[in-house]
Write a protein that holds these residues in place. Structure first.
Motif, short mmCIF file in Angstrom:
data_model
loop_
_atom_site.label_atom_id
_atom_site.label_comp_id
_atom_site.label_asym_id
_atom_site.label_seq_id
_atom_site.Cartn_x
_atom_site.Cartn_y
_atom_site.Cartn_z
N ILE A 88 48.77 -9.16 13.55
CA ILE A 88 49.92 -8.62 14.51
C ILE A 88 49.60 -7.74 15.74
N ASP A 89 48.23 -7.43 15.68
CA ASP A 89 47.47 -6.79 16.69
C ASP A 89 47.27 -7.51 18.07
N TRP A 90 47.10 -8.69 17.48
CA TRP A 90 46.50 -9.42 18.15
C TRP A 90 47.40 -10.65 18.93
N ILE A 91 48.46 -11.02 17.95
CA ILE A 91 50.21 -11.37 18.91
C ILE A 91 50.96 -11.22 19.68
N LEU A 92 50.08 -9.55 19.82
CA LEU A 92 50.84 -8.64 20.87
C LEU A 92 49.96 -7.58 21.73
N THR A 93 48.64 -8.13 21.71
CA THR A 93 47.75 -7.78 22.81
C THR A 93 47.39 -9.27 23.56
N VAL A 94 46.48 -9.96 22.69
CA VAL A 94 45.75 -11.10 23.55
C VAL A 94 47.17 -11.82 24.20
N PRO A 95 48.06 -11.70 24.34
CA PRO A 95 49.30 -12.52 25.40
C PRO A 95 49.71 -11.11 26.48
N LEU A 96 49.26 -10.44 26.05
CA LEU A 96 49.23 -9.47 27.26
C LEU A 96 48.06 -9.57 28.56
N MET A 97 46.64 -9.61 27.45
CA MET A 97 45.45 -9.59 27.95
C MET A 97 45.75 -11.37 28.87
N CYS A 98 46.14 -12.41 28.25
CA CYS A 98 46.52 -13.48 29.39
C CYS A 98 47.33 -12.96 30.86
N VAL A 99 48.84 -12.18 30.63
CA VAL A 99 49.60 -11.55 31.74
C VAL A 99 48.98 -10.52 32.62
N GLU A 100 47.29 -10.57 32.29
CA GLU A 100 46.61 -9.89 33.52
C GLU A 100 45.96 -10.26 34.29
N PHE A 101 46.15 -12.18 34.16
CA PHE A 101 45.63 -13.42 34.59
C PHE A 101 46.97 -13.07 35.94
N TYR A 102 48.17 -13.42 35.17
CA TYR A 102 49.34 -13.52 36.15
C TYR A 102 49.49 -12.20 37.48
N LEU A 103 49.31 -11.21 37.42
CA LEU A 103 49.65 -10.19 37.67
C LEU A 103 48.37 -9.64 38.47
N ILE A 104 47.56 -10.11 38.42
CA ILE A 104 46.22 -10.08 39.53
C ILE A 104 46.74 -11.26 40.65
N LEU A 105 47.14 -11.94 40.01
CA LEU A 105 46.94 -13.25 41.47
C LEU A 105 48.57 -12.90 41.50
N LYS A 106 49.00 -12.37 41.76
CA LYS A 106 50.22 -11.83 42.04
C LYS A 106 50.01 -11.99 43.67
N VAL A 107 49.44 -10.80 44.20
CA VAL A 107 48.92 -11.74 45.57
C VAL A 107 49.13 -12.25 46.22
N ALA A 108 48.12 -13.66 45.44
CA ALA A 108 48.24 -14.93 46.00
C ALA A 108 49.33 -16.26 46.15
N GLY A 109 50.59 -15.26 45.44
CA GLY A 109 51.53 -16.50 45.24
C GLY A 109 51.57 -16.45 43.41
N ALA A 110 50.43 -16.40 42.86
CA ALA A 110 51.02 -16.95 41.51
C ALA A 110 52.54 -16.95 40.85
N LYS A 111 53.01 -17.99 39.88
CA LYS A 111 54.01 -17.92 39.75
C LYS A 111 54.32 -17.71 38.23
N LYS A 112 55.25 -17.61 37.83
CA LYS A 112 55.56 -17.07 36.14
C LYS A 112 55.19 -18.06 35.18
N SER A 113 55.26 -19.63 35.95
CA SER A 113 55.01 -20.51 34.85
C SER A 113 53.88 -20.27 34.65
N LEU A 114 52.89 -19.68 35.28
CA LEU A 114 51.66 -19.66 35.10
C LEU A 114 51.17 -18.79 33.80
N GLU A 157 38.38 -8.98 46.63
CA GLU A 157 38.32 -8.49 45.06
C GLU A 157 39.00 -8.74 44.16
N VAL A 158 39.76 -9.39 44.09
CA VAL A 158 40.76 -10.06 43.51
C VAL A 158 39.95 -11.21 42.84
N LEU A 159 39.43 -12.71 43.88
CA LEU A 159 38.56 -13.30 42.76
C LEU A 159 37.39 -12.69 42.13
#
Length: 241
Positions: free
Chosen positions: A86-112, A171-173
């Motif tokens: 239960i912990d992992w099914i909530l937290t691991v996808p959020l860890m994936c969201v972190e990639f999208y959030l830091i890459l938004k400055v480069a134009g990351a799309k929600k599909s990623l 710094e994003v890279l």
């Protein structure tokens, strides 16, 4: 009454109960990290606050589940597989969201973001089936789970995420590369725990290891580490303004 029962269950832990020790330390470390990330949010620009919020949510959710897992272990001496997933099914996808959030400055799309979330869910669901529902075929479910993991690794190291990180530069890279290493090396801890706790051709190699100790150490390194990378990115970006 419940608080007193929880205290008594912790007090009965043996001094050589290293699994219980890692559950307790994990609970405290995750909660301390969550408080740190939440309190740090107001110190940075708005574009980094969501990333820090997600880091705080990851560690806070983990701390709550570790509280229950610690008491479950103390009461029954069994691996709290249900609570852990239960912990992992909530937290691991959020860890994936972190990639999208830091890459938004480069134009990351929600599909990623949704692609990484989907792959992480496949990885976790198949892992749970192999560990808790169909352990006789654990090797097969582990293979499917591992395949989803390696697709995530490919996406962030060589795919669209990598290209966006290079485009952002600076710094994003650096932060993206650090998160990639956590996924490649830190997340690789979990297959070891899976093989230590399930039957298969690998039992003779990993059967003597403690699944819960491996999982607990992996959680602390990865979840807190992810948040510290994001925090450092916010600090560096603020200093370079």
């Amino acid at each position: 009454m419940n608080l007193s029962l929880n205290f008594l269950s912790v007090a009965k832990m043996a001094t050589d109960d290293y699994i219980g020790f890692t559950f307790f330390v994990g609970c405290m470390a995750m909660m301390a990290a969550a408080v740190f990330f939440f309190l740090s949010m107001s110190s940075f620009d708005k574009k980094w606050r969501t990333s820090l919020l997600v880091s705080g949510l990851i560690t806070f959710i983990a701390a709550v589940h570790y509280f229950y897992m610690r008491d479950y272990w103390a009461a029954f001496g069994e691996s709290p597989t249900f609570f852990r997933y239960i912990d992992w099914i909530l937290t691991v996808p959020l860890m994936c969201v972190e990639f999208y959030l830091i890459l938004k400055v480069a134009g990351a799309k929600k599909s990623l973001m949704w692609r990484l979330i989907f792959l992480s869910v496949v990885m976790l669901v198949t892992g749970y089936i192999g560990e808790a529902i169909d352990p006789s075929n654990a090797w097969l479910w582990g293979l499917v789970s591992g395949a989803a993991y390696f697709v995530i690794v490919y996406d962030i190291w060589f795919g669209v995420a990598k290209k966006l990180a290079v485009k952002a530069g600076g710094e994003v890279l650096k932060a993206h590369k650090a998160l990639c290493w956590f996924v490649l090396v830190g997340w690789a801890i979990y297959p070891l725990g899976y093989m230590a706790g399930t039957p298969g051709w690998y039992s003779g190699v990993f059967g003597g290891l403690s699944m819960d100790v491996i999982y607990n150490i992996g959680d602390a390194i990865n979840k807190i580490g992810f948040g510290l990378v994001v925090y450092n990115l916010a600090v560096q970006s603020s200093e370079n303004k």
